[in-house]
Write a protein that holds these residues in place. Sequence first.
Motif, PDB file in Angstrom:
ATOM      1  N   ASP A 116       0.740  -1.307   0.093  1.00  0.00           N
ATOM      2  CA  ASP A 116       0.072   0.098  -0.025  1.00  0.00           C
ATOM      3  C   ASP A 116       0.880   1.411  -0.031  1.00  0.00           C
ATOM      4  N   ASP A 117       2.076   1.179   0.343  1.00  0.00           N
ATOM      5  CA  ASP A 117       2.932   2.485   0.473  1.00  0.00           C
ATOM      6  C   ASP A 117       4.322   2.048  -0.381  1.00  0.00           C
ATOM      7  N   ARG A 118       3.923   1.765  -1.591  1.00  0.00           N
ATOM      8  CA  ARG A 118       5.142   1.342  -2.666  1.00  0.00           C
ATOM      9  C   ARG A 118       5.898   2.633  -2.738  1.00  0.00           C
ATOM     10  N   PRO A 119       5.396   3.926  -2.964  1.00  0.00           N
ATOM     11  CA  PRO A 119       6.298   4.988  -3.273  1.00  0.00           C
ATOM     12  C   PRO A 119       7.250   5.172  -2.118  1.00  0.00           C
ATOM     13  N   LEU A 120       7.014   5.058  -0.784  1.00  0.00           N
ATOM     14  CA  LEU A 120       7.828   5.175   0.189  1.00  0.00           C
ATOM     15  C   LEU A 120       9.119   4.222   0.192  1.00  0.00           C
ATOM     16  N   ILE A 121       8.812   3.176  -0.154  1.00  0.00           N
ATOM     17  CA  ILE A 121      10.009   2.281  -0.380  1.00  0.00           C
ATOM     18  C   ILE A 121      10.982   2.867  -1.457  1.00  0.00           C
ATOM     19  N   THR A 122      10.435   3.292  -2.795  1.00  0.00           N
ATOM     20  CA  THR A 122      11.220   3.897  -3.741  1.00  0.00           C
ATOM     21  C   THR A 122      12.018   5.101  -2.963  1.00  0.00           C
ATOM     22  N   LEU A 123      11.284   5.993  -2.322  1.00  0.00           N
ATOM     23  CA  LEU A 123      11.934   7.253  -1.644  1.00  0.00           C
ATOM     24  C   LEU A 123      12.945   6.659  -0.879  1.00  0.00           C
ATOM     25  N   HIS A 124      12.840   5.744   0.203  1.00  0.00           N
ATOM     26  CA  HIS A 124      13.723   5.480   1.101  1.00  0.00           C
ATOM     27  C   HIS A 124      15.302   4.968   0.393  1.00  0.00           C
ATOM     28  N   ASP A 125      14.937   4.271  -0.713  1.00  0.00           N
ATOM     29  CA  ASP A 125      16.243   3.822  -1.387  1.00  0.00           C
ATOM     30  C   ASP A 125      16.904   4.873  -2.186  1.00  0.00           C
ATOM     31  N   ARG A 126      16.041   5.745  -2.555  1.00  0.00           N
ATOM     32  CA  ARG A 126      16.690   6.932  -3.458  1.00  0.00           C
ATOM     33  C   ARG A 126      17.110   8.061  -2.758  1.00  0.00           C
ATOM     34  N   GLU A 127      16.310   8.391  -1.962  1.00  0.00           N
ATOM     35  CA  GLU A 127      16.541   9.859  -1.481  1.00  0.00           C
ATOM     36  C   GLU A 127      16.836   9.718   0.237  1.00  0.00           C
ATOM     37  N   LEU A 128      17.065   8.817   0.725  1.00  0.00           N
ATOM     38  CA  LEU A 128      17.549   8.851   2.302  1.00  0.00           C
ATOM     39  C   LEU A 128      18.723   9.707   2.414  1.00  0.00           C
ATOM     40  N   ASP A 129      19.541   9.825   1.756  1.00  0.00           N
ATOM     41  CA  ASP A 129      20.726  10.747   2.007  1.00  0.00           C
ATOM     42  C   ASP A 129      20.415  12.156   1.790  1.00  0.00           C
ATOM     43  N   ARG A 130      19.330  12.470   1.348  1.00  0.00           N
ATOM     44  CA  ARG A 130      19.100  13.881   1.244  1.00  0.00           C
ATOM     45  C   ARG A 130      18.656  14.432   2.394  1.00  0.00           C
ATOM     46  N   LEU A 131      18.240  13.620   3.690  1.00  0.00           N
ATOM     47  CA  LEU A 131      17.859  14.234   4.825  1.00  0.00           C
ATOM     48  C   LEU A 131      18.828  14.767   5.342  1.00  0.00           C
ATOM     49  N   ARG A 132      18.676  15.606   6.311  1.00  0.00           N
ATOM     50  CA  ARG A 132      19.406  16.259   7.416  1.00  0.00           C
ATOM     51  C   ARG A 132      20.198  15.106   8.298  1.00  0.00           C
ATOM     52  N   ASP A 133      21.176  15.391   8.665  1.00  0.00           N
ATOM     53  CA  ASP A 133      21.940  14.133   9.547  1.00  0.00           C
ATOM     54  C   ASP A 133      20.919  14.008  10.497  1.00  0.00           C
ATOM     55  N   ALA A 134      20.443  14.627  11.226  1.00  0.00           N
ATOM     56  CA  ALA A 134      19.559  14.407  12.582  1.00  0.00           C
ATOM     57  C   ALA A 134      18.546  13.567  12.053  1.00  0.00           C
ATOM     58  N   ASP A 135      17.705  13.701  11.027  1.00  0.00           N
ATOM     59  CA  ASP A 135      16.424  13.182  10.603  1.00  0.00           C
ATOM     60  C   ASP A 135      17.141  11.648  10.103  1.00  0.00           C
ATOM     61  N   ARG A 136      18.121  11.678   9.318  1.00  0.00           N
ATOM     62  CA  ARG A 136      18.789  10.321   8.595  1.00  0.00           C
ATOM     63  C   ARG A 136      19.012   9.407   9.878  1.00  0.00           C
ATOM     64  N   LYS A 137      19.726  10.046  10.902  1.00  0.00           N
ATOM     65  CA  LYS A 137      20.003   9.103  12.066  1.00  0.00           C
ATOM     66  C   LYS A 137      18.894   8.587  12.652  1.00  0.00           C
ATOM     67  N   LEU A 138      17.794   9.363  12.665  1.00  0.00           N
ATOM     68  CA  LEU A 138      16.625   9.282  13.702  1.00  0.00           C
ATOM     69  C   LEU A 138      15.929   7.834  12.570  1.00  0.00           C
ATOM     70  N   VAL A 139      16.003   8.009  11.544  1.00  0.00           N
ATOM     71  CA  VAL A 139      15.442   6.955  10.548  1.00  0.00           C
ATOM     72  C   VAL A 139      16.029   5.641  10.890  1.00  0.00           C
ATOM     73  N   ARG A 140      17.525   5.939  10.845  1.00  0.00           N
ATOM     74  CA  ARG A 140      18.187   4.502  11.211  1.00  0.00           C
ATOM     75  C   ARG A 140      18.030   4.023  12.455  1.00  0.00           C
ATOM     76  N   GLN A 141      17.757   4.654  13.555  1.00  0.00           N
ATOM     77  CA  GLN A 141      17.576   4.273  14.747  1.00  0.00           C
ATOM     78  C   GLN A 141      16.171   3.648  14.728  1.00  0.00           C
ATOM     79  N   LEU A 142      15.237   4.176  14.181  1.00  0.00           N
ATOM     80  CA  LEU A 142      13.968   3.481  14.192  1.00  0.00           C
ATOM     81  C   LEU A 142      13.867   2.277  13.674  1.00  0.00           C
ATOM     82  N   GLN A 143      14.810   2.129  12.508  1.00  0.00           N
ATOM     83  CA  GLN A 143      14.889   1.111  11.649  1.00  0.00           C
ATOM     84  C   GLN A 143      15.520  -0.031  12.437  1.00  0.00           C
TER      85      GLN A 143
END
Length: 213
Positions: A116-143
Amino acid sequence: MATRTDAPTRREQILKEAARLFAERGFHGVGVDEIGAAVGISGPGLYRHFAGKDAMLAELLVGISESLLTGAKRRLAEAGAAGAAGVADAVDAADGVVPEAVLDSLIEGHIDFALDDRPLITLHDRELDRLRDADRKLVRQLQRQYVELWVGVVRRLYPDLGEPAARSAVHSVFGLLNSTPHLTRPGSLPDRAGTAELLHRMARGAFAAAADS
């Protein structure tokens, strides 16, 4: 995100269309005006909801990571682990629960996301590195927390499976389930229910194979 049935707010509508457009054309290939047009408001009107495209991307990627973890904890609680304070506690509290049922529930939840959320999978694969350091670290921590919750459940079901092997199996299953954005050729898949059932069987088969190796 995928399980909500109430009408989305304007903010949620904006995020949904932004995710779709970012996934289709890339973050830099989409303008604020185009996102606004997709939801029926002017581009400048978006700034009443978000500071800009960077803020939308951060909310999308942090938000889905939070949603997956929260959903997994809820599934453990519904299986009988209510009252757990954290990931390890939630798994530990499920002693009296059939681990097979808990794993099936986790798989079902991730399949809902993957379908149901396929675009978010694509976004994560392609655009994760565009996040600010703090947001990227938070995503990694949650994952990481999400992965460890699965690892705990898998090891309850397959106690002879070592922790590194269980973690590798979990990542492999995520890779399988998150391949759904690439399975879009018309007629290449059964209907949603059939696809969900197929993915579930393949995920359980992967864990069983890891335990037998």
